[in-house]
Scaffold this motif. Structure first.
Motif, PDB file in Angstrom:
ATOM      1  N   LYS A   3       0.832  -1.200   0.000  1.00 57.74           N
ATOM      2  CA  LYS A   3       0.000   0.000   0.000  1.00 57.74           C
ATOM      3  C   LYS A   3       0.866   1.249   0.000  1.00 57.74           C
ATOM      4  N   VAL A   4       2.116   1.091   0.453  1.00 59.18           N
ATOM      5  CA  VAL A   4       3.047   2.210   0.530  1.00 59.18           C
ATOM      6  C   VAL A   4       4.323   1.808  -0.202  1.00 59.18           C
ATOM      7  N   ALA A   5       4.849   2.752  -0.960  1.00 58.24           N
ATOM      8  CA  ALA A   5       6.152   2.552  -1.587  1.00 58.24           C
ATOM      9  C   ALA A   5       7.139   3.488  -0.915  1.00 58.24           C
ATOM     10  N   ILE A   6       8.282   2.945  -0.548  1.00 65.12           N
ATOM     11  CA  ILE A   6       9.367   3.739   0.020  1.00 65.12           C
ATOM     12  C   ILE A   6      10.469   3.761  -1.031  1.00 65.12           C
ATOM     13  N   VAL A   7      10.838   4.952  -1.444  1.00 66.69           N
ATOM     14  CA  VAL A   7      11.860   5.081  -2.482  1.00 66.69           C
ATOM     15  C   VAL A   7      12.907   6.084  -2.029  1.00 66.69           C
ATOM     16  N   PHE A  45      13.235   5.274 -13.292  1.00 67.08           N
ATOM     17  CA  PHE A  45      12.411   5.985 -12.324  1.00 67.08           C
ATOM     18  C   PHE A  45      11.028   6.285 -12.901  1.00 67.08           C
ATOM     19  N   PHE A  46      10.992   6.803 -14.109  1.00 66.13           N
ATOM     20  CA  PHE A  46       9.730   7.162 -14.744  1.00 66.13           C
ATOM     21  C   PHE A  46       8.811   5.950 -14.822  1.00 66.13           C
ATOM     22  N   ASP A  47       9.343   4.813 -15.270  1.00 65.24           N
ATOM     23  CA  ASP A  47       8.541   3.589 -15.375  1.00 65.24           C
ATOM     24  C   ASP A  47       8.030   3.144 -14.010  1.00 65.24           C
ATOM     25  N   TRP A  48       8.893   3.210 -12.992  1.00 60.30           N
ATOM     26  CA  TRP A  48       8.502   2.795 -11.644  1.00 60.30           C
ATOM     27  C   TRP A  48       7.369   3.679 -11.105  1.00 60.30           C
ATOM     28  N   ALA A  49       7.524   4.992 -11.219  1.00 59.59           N
ATOM     29  CA  ALA A  49       6.530   5.918 -10.678  1.00 59.59           C
ATOM     30  C   ALA A  49       5.193   5.792 -11.412  1.00 59.59           C
ATOM     31  N   LYS A  50       5.237   5.605 -12.709  1.00 56.64           N
ATOM     32  CA  LYS A  50       3.997   5.460 -13.482  1.00 56.64           C
ATOM     33  C   LYS A  50       3.284   4.146 -13.162  1.00 56.64           C
ATOM     34  N   ALA A  52       3.334   2.541 -10.176  1.00 52.29           N
ATOM     35  CA  ALA A  52       3.015   2.386  -8.750  1.00 52.29           C
ATOM     36  C   ALA A  52       1.517   2.267  -8.501  1.00 52.29           C
ATOM     37  N   GLU A  53       0.724   3.079  -9.139  1.00 51.18           N
ATOM     38  CA  GLU A  53      -0.724   3.034  -8.938  1.00 51.18           C
ATOM     39  C   GLU A  53      -1.286   1.670  -9.337  1.00 51.18           C
ATOM     40  N   GLU A  54      -0.848   1.152 -10.457  1.00 52.12           N
ATOM     41  CA  GLU A  54      -1.322  -0.154 -10.937  1.00 52.12           C
ATOM     42  C   GLU A  54      -0.957  -1.280  -9.984  1.00 52.12           C
ATOM     43  N   GLY A  56      -1.099  -1.058  -6.813  1.00 50.94           N
ATOM     44  CA  GLY A  56      -1.874  -0.932  -5.586  1.00 50.94           C
ATOM     45  C   GLY A  56      -1.295   0.027  -4.572  1.00 50.94           C
ATOM     46  N   VAL A  57      -0.237   0.729  -4.912  1.00 55.23           N
ATOM     47  CA  VAL A  57       0.360   1.702  -3.999  1.00 55.23           C
ATOM     48  C   VAL A  57      -0.601   2.869  -3.830  1.00 55.23           C
ATOM     49  N   LYS A  58      -0.815   3.262  -2.579  1.00 57.36           N
ATOM     50  CA  LYS A  58      -1.712   4.378  -2.256  1.00 57.36           C
ATOM     51  C   LYS A  58      -0.946   5.627  -1.819  1.00 57.36           C
ATOM     52  N   VAL A  59       0.266   5.434  -1.315  1.00 55.72           N
ATOM     53  CA  VAL A  59       1.089   6.548  -0.827  1.00 55.72           C
ATOM     54  C   VAL A  59       2.546   6.219  -1.140  1.00 55.72           C
ATOM     55  N   ILE A  60       3.289   7.216  -1.583  1.00 55.67           N
ATOM     56  CA  ILE A  60       4.739   7.066  -1.771  1.00 55.67           C
ATOM     57  C   ILE A  60       5.440   7.901  -0.714  1.00 55.67           C
ATOM     58  N   ILE A  61       6.433   7.289  -0.069  1.00 45.57           N
ATOM     59  CA  ILE A  61       7.348   8.003   0.821  1.00 45.57           C
ATOM     60  C   ILE A  61       8.665   8.082   0.072  1.00 45.57           C
ATOM     61  N   ALA A  62       9.107   9.302  -0.233  1.00 41.72           N
ATOM     62  CA  ALA A  62      10.319   9.490  -1.029  1.00 41.72           C
ATOM     63  C   ALA A  62      11.348  10.276  -0.235  1.00 41.72           C
ATOM     64  N   GLY A  63      12.494   9.679  -0.017  1.00 41.25           N
ATOM     65  CA  GLY A  63      13.571  10.334   0.696  1.00 41.25           C
ATOM     66  C   GLY A  63      14.602  10.865  -0.274  1.00 41.25           C
ATOM     67  N   ALA A  64      15.104  12.064   0.014  1.00 40.76           N
ATOM     68  CA  ALA A  64      16.098  12.648  -0.877  1.00 40.76           C
ATOM     69  C   ALA A  64      16.918  13.696  -0.142  1.00 40.76           C
ATOM     70  N   GLY A  65      18.145  13.825  -0.560  1.00 41.30           N
ATOM     71  CA  GLY A  65      19.033  14.837  -0.017  1.00 41.30           C
ATOM     72  C   GLY A  65      19.419  15.835  -1.092  1.00 41.30           C
ATOM     73  N   MET A  66      20.137  16.830  -0.691  1.00 45.23           N
ATOM     74  CA  MET A  66      20.658  17.899  -1.546  1.00 45.23           C
ATOM     75  C   MET A  66      19.550  18.514  -2.416  1.00 45.23           C
ATOM     76  N   ALA A  67      19.607  18.361  -3.730  1.00 43.21           N
ATOM     77  CA  ALA A  67      18.614  18.993  -4.613  1.00 43.21           C
ATOM     78  C   ALA A  67      17.225  18.398  -4.424  1.00 43.21           C
ATOM     79  N   ALA A  68      17.159  17.186  -3.924  1.00 38.74           N
ATOM     80  CA  ALA A  68      15.917  16.541  -3.491  1.00 38.74           C
ATOM     81  C   ALA A  68      14.818  16.532  -4.546  1.00 38.74           C
ATOM     82  N   HIS A  69      15.132  16.114  -5.742  1.00 37.69           N
ATOM     83  CA  HIS A  69      14.131  16.069  -6.803  1.00 37.69           C
ATOM     84  C   HIS A  69      13.215  14.856  -6.738  1.00 37.69           C
ATOM     85  N   LEU A  70      13.624  13.802  -6.088  1.00 36.33           N
ATOM     86  CA  LEU A  70      12.866  12.555  -6.110  1.00 36.33           C
ATOM     87  C   LEU A  70      11.419  12.706  -5.623  1.00 36.33           C
TER      88      LEU A  70
END
Length: 168
Positions: A3-7, A45-50, A52-54, A56-70
């Motif tokens: 239900k949650v993706a951690i990336v 990344f693009f393929d993974w994020a697109k 995720a919904e299929e 069954g992921v309902k929420v993504i938790i994305a950790g990032a440092g510096m420019a933090a674009h993720l």
């Protein structure tokens, strides 16, 4: 089904993001965890994020440092909530990541927790899920009671032994 993706963009983020995984496990919430760099492997990344919904992921938790674009890139591609976890770093102690994550353009919101706030990100994800899942709501209520009991036990001990003995 998760239900949650951690990336996260790097394995250096794993120490913080593992706290999110541990909290989700405690609350009985299924998750998947992966390392994907939006900068170094954009097609993956693009393929993974697109996808995720299929999955069954309902929420993504994305950790990032510096420019933090993720986190922002996840929010641009994933139609449901994204929670950003800014990582502390050697340059600006995580302030650069914090500002990058919270300053998303209009229409691309990212909920953001404190620097290195992996555990709170998991609790926020659980609260989002709890709006439609009674079992998660009950587990969150039990967790709140557990925290209350822990603090009360510490207060009782302090009252019983005094601060000098408490600190020993």
């Amino acid at each position: 089904m998760p239900k949650v993706a951690i990336v996260m963009g790097s394995d250096s983020d794993l120490k913080v993001m593992s706290k999110a995984a541990s909290m989700l496990e405690k609350l009985g919430i299924g998750y998947e965890m992966t390392i994907i760099s939006a900068h170094r492997m954009p097609d993956t990344f693009f393929d993974w994020a697109k996808a995720a919904e299929e999955k069954g992921v309902k929420v993504i938790i994305a950790g990032a440092g510096m420019a933090a674009h993720l986190p922002g890139m996840c929010a641009a591609l994933f139609p449901m909530p994204v929670i950003g976890v800014p990582m502390s770093g050697k340059n600006l102690d995580g302030m650069d990541a914090l500002y990058s994550i919270v300053q998303m353009p209009p229409g691309i919101p990212v909920a953001t927790v404190a620097i290195d706030g992996g555990m709170n990100a998991a609790i926020l994800a659980a609260k989002i899920l709890a709006t439609s899942e009674e079992e998660v709501l009950q587990k969150l209520k039990a967790y709140s009671e557990e925290m209350k009991d822990t603090v009360q036990a510490k207060a009782d001990r302090l009252a019983e032994v005094g601060y000098e003995a408490y600190l020993k």
